[in-house]
Scaffold this motif. Sequence first.
Motif, PDB file in Angstrom:
ATOM      1  N   LEU B 460      -5.556-112.233  63.925  1.00 25.25           N
ATOM      2  CA  LEU B 460      -5.492-110.784  63.772  1.00 25.25           C
ATOM      3  C   LEU B 460      -5.836-110.471  62.323  1.00 25.25           C
ATOM      4  CD1 LEU B 460      -4.769-108.028  65.020  1.00 25.25           C
ATOM      5  CD2 LEU B 460      -2.461-108.356  64.156  1.00 25.25           C
ATOM      6  N   LEU B 461      -6.904-109.706  62.117  1.00 22.11           N
ATOM      7  CA  LEU B 461      -7.355-109.402  60.763  1.00 22.11           C
ATOM      8  C   LEU B 461      -7.176-107.911  60.501  1.00 22.11           C
ATOM      9  CD1 LEU B 461      -8.981-110.009  58.116  1.00 22.11           C
ATOM     10  CD2 LEU B 461     -11.038-109.557  59.442  1.00 22.11           C
ATOM     11  N   VAL B 462      -6.356-107.589  59.526  1.00 23.15           N
ATOM     12  CA  VAL B 462      -6.170-106.200  59.123  1.00 23.15           C
ATOM     13  C   VAL B 462      -6.842-106.041  57.777  1.00 23.15           C
ATOM     14  CG1 VAL B 462      -4.486-104.442  58.486  1.00 23.15           C
ATOM     15  CG2 VAL B 462      -3.988-106.024  60.346  1.00 23.15           C
ATOM     16  N   SER B 463      -7.761-105.079  57.682  1.00 24.88           N
ATOM     17  CA  SER B 463      -8.444-104.942  56.406  1.00 24.88           C
ATOM     18  C   SER B 463      -8.850-103.504  56.172  1.00 24.88           C
ATOM     19  CB  SER B 463      -9.686-105.835  56.374  1.00 24.88           C
ATOM     20  OG  SER B 463     -10.382-105.641  55.172  1.00 24.88           O
ATOM     21  N   GLU B 464      -8.835-103.116  54.914  1.00 25.79           N
ATOM     22  CA  GLU B 464      -9.324-101.794  54.549  1.00 25.79           C
ATOM     23  C   GLU B 464     -10.816-101.833  54.278  1.00 25.79           C
ATOM     24  OE1 GLU B 464      -6.939-100.333  51.342  1.00 25.79           O
ATOM     25  OE2 GLU B 464      -5.115-100.739  52.468  1.00 25.79           O
ATOM     26  N   ASP B 465     -11.381-103.045  54.273  1.00 27.01           N
ATOM     27  CA  ASP B 465     -12.802-103.209  53.994  1.00 27.01           C
ATOM     28  C   ASP B 465     -13.535-103.313  55.328  1.00 27.01           C
ATOM     29  OD1 ASP B 465     -15.320-104.003  53.385  1.00 27.01           O
ATOM     30  OD2 ASP B 465     -14.712-105.528  51.930  1.00 27.01           O
ATOM     31  N   LEU B 466     -14.222-102.246  55.686  1.00 31.54           N
ATOM     32  CA  LEU B 466     -14.863-102.190  56.992  1.00 31.54           C
ATOM     33  C   LEU B 466     -15.952-103.255  57.123  1.00 31.54           C
ATOM     34  CD1 LEU B 466     -14.433-100.594  59.480  1.00 31.54           C
ATOM     35  CD2 LEU B 466     -16.077 -98.911  58.694  1.00 31.54           C
ATOM     36  N   ASP B 467     -16.646-103.552  56.035  1.00 27.95           N
ATOM     37  CA  ASP B 467     -17.669-104.599  56.083  1.00 27.95           C
ATOM     38  C   ASP B 467     -17.055-105.930  56.487  1.00 27.95           C
ATOM     39  OD1 ASP B 467     -19.440-102.729  55.260  1.00 27.95           O
ATOM     40  OD2 ASP B 467     -19.437-103.357  53.159  1.00 27.95           O
ATOM     41  N   GLU B 468     -15.892-106.207  55.922  1.00 32.72           N
ATOM     42  CA  GLU B 468     -15.213-107.458  56.231  1.00 32.72           C
ATOM     43  C   GLU B 468     -14.842-107.513  57.710  1.00 32.72           C
ATOM     44  OE1 GLU B 468     -11.168-107.987  54.495  1.00 32.72           O
ATOM     45  OE2 GLU B 468     -11.930-109.944  53.929  1.00 32.72           O
ATOM     46  N   ILE B 469     -14.327-106.399  58.237  1.00 33.54           N
ATOM     47  CA  ILE B 469     -13.966-106.345  59.653  1.00 33.54           C
ATOM     48  C   ILE B 469     -15.193-106.619  60.516  1.00 33.54           C
ATOM     49  CG2 ILE B 469     -13.194-104.777  61.471  1.00 33.54           C
ATOM     50  CD1 ILE B 469     -10.860-104.798  59.871  1.00 33.54           C
ATOM     51  N   MET B 470     -16.313-105.968  60.177  1.00 28.49           N
ATOM     52  CA  MET B 470     -17.522-106.100  60.993  1.00 28.49           C
ATOM     53  C   MET B 470     -18.067-107.523  60.931  1.00 28.49           C
ATOM     54  SD  MET B 470     -18.223-103.442  62.561  1.00 28.49           S
ATOM     55  CE  MET B 470     -17.156-102.054  62.695  1.00 28.49           C
ATOM     56  N   GLU B 471     -17.945-108.119  59.776  1.00 26.49           N
ATOM     57  CA  GLU B 471     -18.505-109.442  59.581  1.00 26.49           C
ATOM     58  C   GLU B 471     -17.680-110.503  60.315  1.00 26.49           C
ATOM     59  OE1 GLU B 471     -18.781-110.121  55.438  1.00 26.49           O
ATOM     60  OE2 GLU B 471     -19.571-112.145  55.644  1.00 26.49           O
ATOM     61  N   MET B 472     -16.366-110.327  60.316  1.00 26.11           N
ATOM     62  CA  MET B 472     -15.483-111.387  60.788  1.00 26.11           C
ATOM     63  C   MET B 472     -15.121-111.275  62.271  1.00 26.11           C
ATOM     64  SD  MET B 472     -14.652-113.307  58.173  1.00 26.11           S
ATOM     65  CE  MET B 472     -13.179-114.101  58.794  1.00 26.11           C
ATOM     66  N   SER B 473     -15.058-110.056  62.796  1.00 24.54           N
ATOM     67  CA  SER B 473     -14.343-109.868  64.058  1.00 24.54           C
ATOM     68  C   SER B 473     -15.178-110.189  65.287  1.00 24.54           C
ATOM     69  CB  SER B 473     -13.864-108.416  64.173  1.00 24.54           C
ATOM     70  OG  SER B 473     -13.119-108.071  63.049  1.00 24.54           O
ATOM     71  N   ASP B 474     -14.497-110.598  66.358  1.00 26.76           N
ATOM     72  CA  ASP B 474     -15.094-110.636  67.687  1.00 26.76           C
ATOM     73  C   ASP B 474     -14.891-109.307  68.385  1.00 26.76           C
ATOM     74  OD1 ASP B 474     -15.866-113.583  68.100  1.00 26.76           O
ATOM     75  OD2 ASP B 474     -13.831-113.672  67.294  1.00 26.76           O
ATOM     76  N   ARG B 475     -13.729-108.706  68.099  1.00 26.53           N
ATOM     77  CA  ARG B 475     -13.440-107.379  68.635  1.00 26.53           C
ATOM     78  C   ARG B 475     -12.937-106.533  67.488  1.00 26.53           C
ATOM     79  NH1 ARG B 475      -9.060-106.472  72.419  1.00 26.53           N
ATOM     80  NH2 ARG B 475      -8.264-108.575  72.010  1.00 26.53           N
ATOM     81  N   VAL B 476     -13.275-105.250  67.506  1.00 21.55           N
ATOM     82  CA  VAL B 476     -12.811-104.351  66.469  1.00 21.55           C
ATOM     83  C   VAL B 476     -11.975-103.262  67.117  1.00 21.55           C
ATOM     84  CG1 VAL B 476     -13.509-102.687  64.700  1.00 21.55           C
ATOM     85  CG2 VAL B 476     -14.847-104.768  65.053  1.00 21.55           C
ATOM     86  N   VAL B 477     -10.811-103.009  66.567  1.00 20.96           N
ATOM     87  CA  VAL B 477     -10.033-101.865  67.027  1.00 20.96           C
ATOM     88  C   VAL B 477      -9.768-100.971  65.818  1.00 20.96           C
ATOM     89  CG1 VAL B 477      -8.943-102.965  69.014  1.00 20.96           C
ATOM     90  CG2 VAL B 477      -7.898-103.177  66.759  1.00 20.96           C
TER      91      VAL B 477
END
Lengths: 364, 505
Positions: B460-477
Motif C-alpha cells: 500500500l503506497l500513500v504519497s502526495e507525489d502523484l508522479d510517484e503513485i503513477m510510476e509505482m502502482s498497479d492500481r490507483v485510488v
Amino acid sequence: MMRHLETIAIPVGAVAVSLVLFGVFITIAGANPLEVFASIYRGAFGSWFAWQDTLVRAAPLMLTALCTALPARAGLIVIGGEGAVVVGGFCAALVGIVLNGVLPPLLVISSMVLVGALAGGIWVGAAGALRHYRGVNETISSLLLNYIAIALLNFFVVGVLKDPATLNKPSTFPIGDANMIGAIGESSIHWGLGYGIIVCVALWFLMRRTTFGFGVDVVGGNVRAAQLTGLPVGRLIVSACVLGGAAAGIAGMIEVAAVHGRANTSLNAGYGYAGILVAFLARHNPIAIIPVAILLGGIRASSGVLQRAHDLPDATTLVLQGLIFVLILASEALYGRIPWLQPKAPPKEQPVMQAKEQPKEQPA
Amino acid sequence: MTVPSPFALEAVNITKRFGAMIALDSVSLSLRRGTVHALLGENGAGKSTLVKCIMGYYLPDEGQVLFGDREQSISSPHDAHLLGIGMVYQHFTLIPNMTVAENLVLARPRLPAVINWRAELASLEKEMKGMPFQVPLQASVNTLAAGEKQKVEIIKQLLLNPKVLILDEPTSVLTPNEADEVLSRVRAMTQERELSVLIITHKFREVMNYADDVTVLRKGKYIGSTTVAEATPQSLAAMMVGRETIASPLQRAQRQRGNASLDVTDLWVENDNGVDVVCGLNLTVHDGEIVGIAGVSGNGQKQLVEVLAGQREPLRGSVRLHGAAYTATRAQMHEHRFRCLPEEPLRNACVGPMSVADNLALRRYDRPPYSSKSRILHRAIFKRIAREWVESFGIRTPGIEAPIANLSGGNVQRSVLARELSDAPHVLVVANPCFGLDFGAVAEIHNRIMAARNGGAAVLLVSEDLDEIMEMSDRVVVISGGKLVHETTPATADMTRIGQFMAGH
C-alpha cells in the motif's frame, strides 16, 4: 568512545560548578570554603568510621534512585520514591510483626523483602498506569502518592497499630530482634548495602542485556517507533514503574529491618527525594547509581562534621545537594551542544533534495 | 512621471534554494489592486515558500518583491507588517483561553504598558461596525467554532489596516458552509476597502468562485497565470498536476493478482482534535500488487497509515491481514510479516538517541538470532547484521554505534528500508517514502519497493507525489474526505479527472 566522554564530562562539570557556587555560599555564611570542603571529605570518606556512615546512607539511596531511573528509561519522570519507601517499609513491618515467631527469621526477612517490593511496586506502578491508560501526568501523580503514603503511615502509627510503649515517636510494634538484618562483619554497615548493590547490578543486567530492557529503552526513546514495531507500550511502561517502585519498597523494608526495627515517621526521611538526584546524576544507569549514591551518602554523612567544626547549620549539605540538583538538571540542555565533546560528524551527503527536472509547460 | 502601478504587489523571478534543492525556480506573481488572487498548487509545489519570501521569513536567492511601485527589501515579517502586508496562517495563532477582544488588542504592534480595557473595548466595538463580519468580543476563544476563529484571525489583520492580505489555506479548518461565508465576505471586502488578497489554496472550487486571478505552481516551477474568467476546473487541474506520462524504468514483473492480503472494512478514524478524518474507508490490497493512494494531504491518509502502523486507535471498522483480525500487535506483525515505511522515518520509525545497530534490530531483537530463548540479547549478532546491512544498503554512517539521529535523512530512510525489507515482507505499507530525498535515493527506494512487490508482497503506497503513485502502482485510488472516491490504473488514468477527484470537485 566520545559519546561516553560526554555523558561523564557534563555531570562532572555540573558538580564542579555547583561546588564553586557552594564555596561562594560558604564564604557568605562566614566560613572558609576550602576548610569546609576538607571537612566534607573527612566527614564522608576521611576515616573508616566516616566510610561506614557514608555506606549506611548510600544503601537506601541506591534503591530509591532506581525508582526514578527505571521509569525514566521508559520516558517517565517519576518522583514517587518517597511514597514507595513509606508503603514498602510499612507493609514490610506489618508482615514482620505478624510473622514474628511464627516462621524462622530467614523466611520472615524474605517475606518482608517480597511484600515491601510488592507494595512499593504497586504504588509506583499505579502512577505509571494512570499515565499510560488515563493520561495523568506521572510526575504530579507520583508526588501526590507520596503524600498519601505518608498520611496513611501517620494514620496507622498513631492509631490502631501504635505500640503504647512508643511515646515520643509513635511507632508500630517491633518486628522482633531475631528478624533484624545484621551488620556486615565487625562494621556498623548493615547488609542493606548488599541488597542495594545486588538490586542495582540485577536491574542493570535486565536493562542492558535482556529483550525487556531493550523494549523499555525503545519506548522511552520514541513511543511512535515502539508502536510501529508493535511493542506492548503500556505493559513496558507499567513494568518499568513497578520494578522501580519495588526497589524503593525494598529500601523502606531495609530501613525498618536494619535500622529502626519498626515502622514510624523516620521512613520519610527524604531518601526518596535524594534518590531522584542520584538517578539524574547517574543518567539513569543502574550501575552508575552505585558510586553516585555513595558520593551523595558521603555528603549527607558529613553534615554533622560541618555543624561541629564550622558552626554551620546541618542543613548546609542540603544546600550543596540542591545546587548539584539544579545544575545537573540545567546541564541536561548541554548534551550534543559542546563541540569538542561530540563524536566526529557523519560524512555529509551531498544533494539531500532535488526537485525533479521537468520541461516547463505552457498553461492549457 | 510614471503611471501608478496597477499592482499592489509583485514578485519577480523569485528563486529560492535550500542546499541543492530548488524550492522555487524563477517564479513570478502579480497581485492586482483590489482583487483576490489565488495561488494554486499541490503540496510541495512551493506556495508556502513563495509567500514566506514575500513576508520576509526567507530571503530569496534571486528576484525581487515590488510593493506598490517600489522594490522593497523585506528582510523580516516585521518589515512586511510595517509596509502593510498582513498574513493569516493556516493554523490558528489565537490564545485559546483569552477573550476575542484580548486577542485583538494583543495583536497590535505597540501596546501601552497599562491597557485601559474599557477604552479599548469601546474603540473595538466602534471598529467592528466597519468589519465584514462580526465576532463576539467578550467570548473566550476556546468556546468559538473553527469558522469563528478564522474570522477573528482575519479581523485581527484587518484592524491593522493592511494593503495586502495573505491567507494561507484559510478554509482547511472550515466546513464548506463556513468557507463560503468567509471567502465571500473577503471578496466583498476587497472592493470596499481597496484591499488586495492573495489566497493560497489547492481547491478549485474556491478559485473558481472567489478569485479574480490565479497563478499555478508545480514542483517549484511557475506554470502559468490566468484570469479565472478564462479558466475551467479542467484546465486548472491540468496545470496543477501536469499531464506528462512517465516512462517506467522499474522492473515490474507480470503477476496474476494474488489473494487479498490487506483488507480494510468501514474504517473510521479521528484526528488529534477529535474530528473524523477517515470516514468509512474500504480498501483491499492483493499479493503482488502496489495500490497507490493519491490525495491532497489532510484527507485522512496520514491517519490511515497510523492505524495500520499501530500508532493510532481506530474508532471502528476492521483491518484484516490474510483474513485474520489485525490490531497491530508485535505477534501479528511477525506472523503476517507486516512491515511499514512511514513518512518522517526519524520521527516515526527510529529511536534517535539509540545506535544504528540497535535501530536496525528493532523488528527482530526479541527473536533468534538476536536474542536467546531466555531473552538475553546477543549484541555481537546485532553488530554483525548491522554491518552487513550498512554494506548492502549503502548506509553512510560514522559507525554502527553512532546514534541514528546523527545520520542524514537519506541514510535514516535507507536504515529503515534495510530493517523493514530485509526479511521478505508479505504486507508493506509505505507513506511518502521519498519526501526530501535526492534523485538517486528515490530511484533506489522505488526499486526496492518494486522488488518487494515482485516478491509477492501486498504493497500500500500513500504519497502526495502523484508522479510517484503513477510510476509505482498497479492500481490507483484517490482519497478525499476520508473515503476512496475514485479507482483507476496508471495505464487508463485520466490525470484531469484524478486532479478533480483529489481536489474534491
